[in-house]
Design an enzyme around this catalytic site. Structure first.
Site, mmCIF file in Angstrom:
data_model
loop_
_atom_site.group_PDB
_atom_site.id
_atom_site.type_symbol
_atom_site.label_atom_id
_atom_site.label_comp_id
_atom_site.label_asym_id
_atom_site.label_seq_id
_atom_site.Cartn_x
_atom_site.Cartn_y
_atom_site.Cartn_z
ATOM 1 N N LEU A 13 109.033 20.195 73.543
ATOM 2 C CA LEU A 13 108.409 21.075 72.565
ATOM 3 C C LEU A 13 108.559 20.539 71.147
ATOM 4 O O LEU A 13 107.629 20.624 70.340
ATOM 5 C CB LEU A 13 109.008 22.479 72.667
ATOM 6 C CG LEU A 13 108.489 23.506 71.667
ATOM 7 C CD1 LEU A 13 106.979 23.636 71.737
ATOM 8 C CD2 LEU A 13 109.169 24.859 71.888
ATOM 9 N N SER A 126 112.920 32.759 72.398
ATOM 10 C CA SER A 126 112.633 32.773 73.830
ATOM 11 C C SER A 126 112.327 34.194 74.255
ATOM 12 O O SER A 126 112.691 35.157 73.565
ATOM 13 C CB SER A 126 113.859 32.252 74.604
ATOM 14 O OG SER A 126 113.733 32.488 75.983
ATOM 15 N N TYR A 139 122.783 31.764 77.318
ATOM 16 C CA TYR A 139 121.542 31.436 76.619
ATOM 17 C C TYR A 139 120.892 32.696 76.059
ATOM 18 O O TYR A 139 120.486 32.738 74.886
ATOM 19 C CB TYR A 139 120.598 30.723 77.585
ATOM 20 C CG TYR A 139 119.262 30.331 77.002
ATOM 21 C CD1 TYR A 139 119.144 29.198 76.207
ATOM 22 C CD2 TYR A 139 118.120 31.078 77.263
ATOM 23 C CE1 TYR A 139 117.920 28.819 75.673
ATOM 24 C CE2 TYR A 139 116.891 30.707 76.738
ATOM 25 C CZ TYR A 139 116.793 29.584 75.943
ATOM 26 O OH TYR A 139 115.578 29.221 75.422
ATOM 27 N N LYS A 143 120.177 33.721 72.074
ATOM 28 C CA LYS A 143 118.836 33.964 71.557
ATOM 29 C C LYS A 143 118.712 35.365 70.957
ATOM 30 O O LYS A 143 117.982 35.557 69.968
ATOM 31 C CB LYS A 143 117.800 33.749 72.656
ATOM 32 C CG LYS A 143 117.659 32.288 73.087
ATOM 33 C CD LYS A 143 117.225 31.389 71.914
ATOM 34 C CE LYS A 143 116.898 29.984 72.364
ATOM 35 N NZ LYS A 143 116.421 29.123 71.253
ATOM 36 N N THR A 172 109.198 21.886 80.453
ATOM 37 C CA THR A 172 110.090 20.937 79.784
ATOM 38 C C THR A 172 111.206 20.539 80.744
ATOM 39 O O THR A 172 111.365 21.120 81.823
ATOM 40 C CB THR A 172 110.733 21.559 78.528
ATOM 41 O OG1 THR A 172 111.520 22.691 78.930
ATOM 42 C CG2 THR A 172 109.686 22.002 77.515
#
Length: 221
Positions: A13, A126, A139, A143, A172
């Site tokens: 990205l 995200s 994660y 975020k 990705t």
């Protein structure tokens, strides 16, 4: 030409964002020194900045020469797949260091330059920053915290524009690791392309100055 710093621009990205912004901006590519980052910089005539988001002590010194910055794109990030009961404190610490504390430190170091340009800060967040995802405990937490930092920056620095981008799953290397953890077959067509998300970033940056895009939510069809 206005300037734009992008973190994590060596692949995926980040590289797509560099491609999208290169026609309209002079690029500063921030990240750990690597041959991949050098190749991207050479392709776009960009300057590399040796920024290690996990080592916040050196960030202010590295970016001190930048006196004016129009756009800062926080794209670099890490994910350690695992449910809460499987996770380790070390993984939480490493995730927060790169996904939250690094962006905070880099933003604070560049705040005078952003103020001078009445600049724009873009956070690649995200869907996990809106709804916690199973198997992505640390994660998701990082975020959610990054979204709160973006909201606070927007409230405290009214001269700046601050945008959080919340994409769904993107094709990705990070996504491949997650799908492998989930034990599923990887089907690229099920995910957003990096170029699609990069186009949303470029569109937010190109929004006329009488408007302020706070959040962009993108999901695969």
């Amino acid at each position: 030409m206005p300037t734009a710093m992008i973190t994590g621009a060596s692949a995926g990205l980040g590289r797509a964002i560099a491609t999208a912004l290169a026609p309209t901006h002079t690029l500063f590519l921030a990240g750990r020194p690597s041959s991949r980052l050098d190749r991207v910089a050479e392709e776009f005539g960009a300057t590399t900045w040796p920024v290690d988001l996990a080592n916040t002590e050196d960030i202010e010194t590295v970016v001190e020469p930048i006196v004016e910055l129009d756009v800062l794109v926080h794209n670099a990030g890490v994910a350690y797949p695992g449910r809460v009961g499987e996770s380790a404190v070390e993984e939480w610490s490493a995730t927060m260091a790169v996904n939250l504390l690094g962006p905070v430190a880099l933003t604070l170091a560049l705040l005078p330059a952003l103020r001078a340009a009445r600049g724009h800060v873009v956070f690649i967040n995200s869907g996990s920053g809106i709804n916690a995802s199973p198997g992505l405990a640390s994660y998701s937490a990082s975020k959610f915290a990054l979204r709160a930092f973006a909201d606070s920056l927007r409230a405290d620095e009214p001269a700046l524009r601050v945008t959080s981008i919340h994409p769904g799953r993107i094709d990705t290397d990070m996504q491949r690791d997650l799908i492998a953890y989930e034990g599923r077959e990887y089907v690229p067509e099920q995910f957003l392309t990096p170029e699609t998300v990069a186009a949303a970033v470029a569109q937010a940056v190109a929004t006329p100055l009488d408007a302020h895009v706070h959040e962009v939510v993108i999901r695969p069809r």
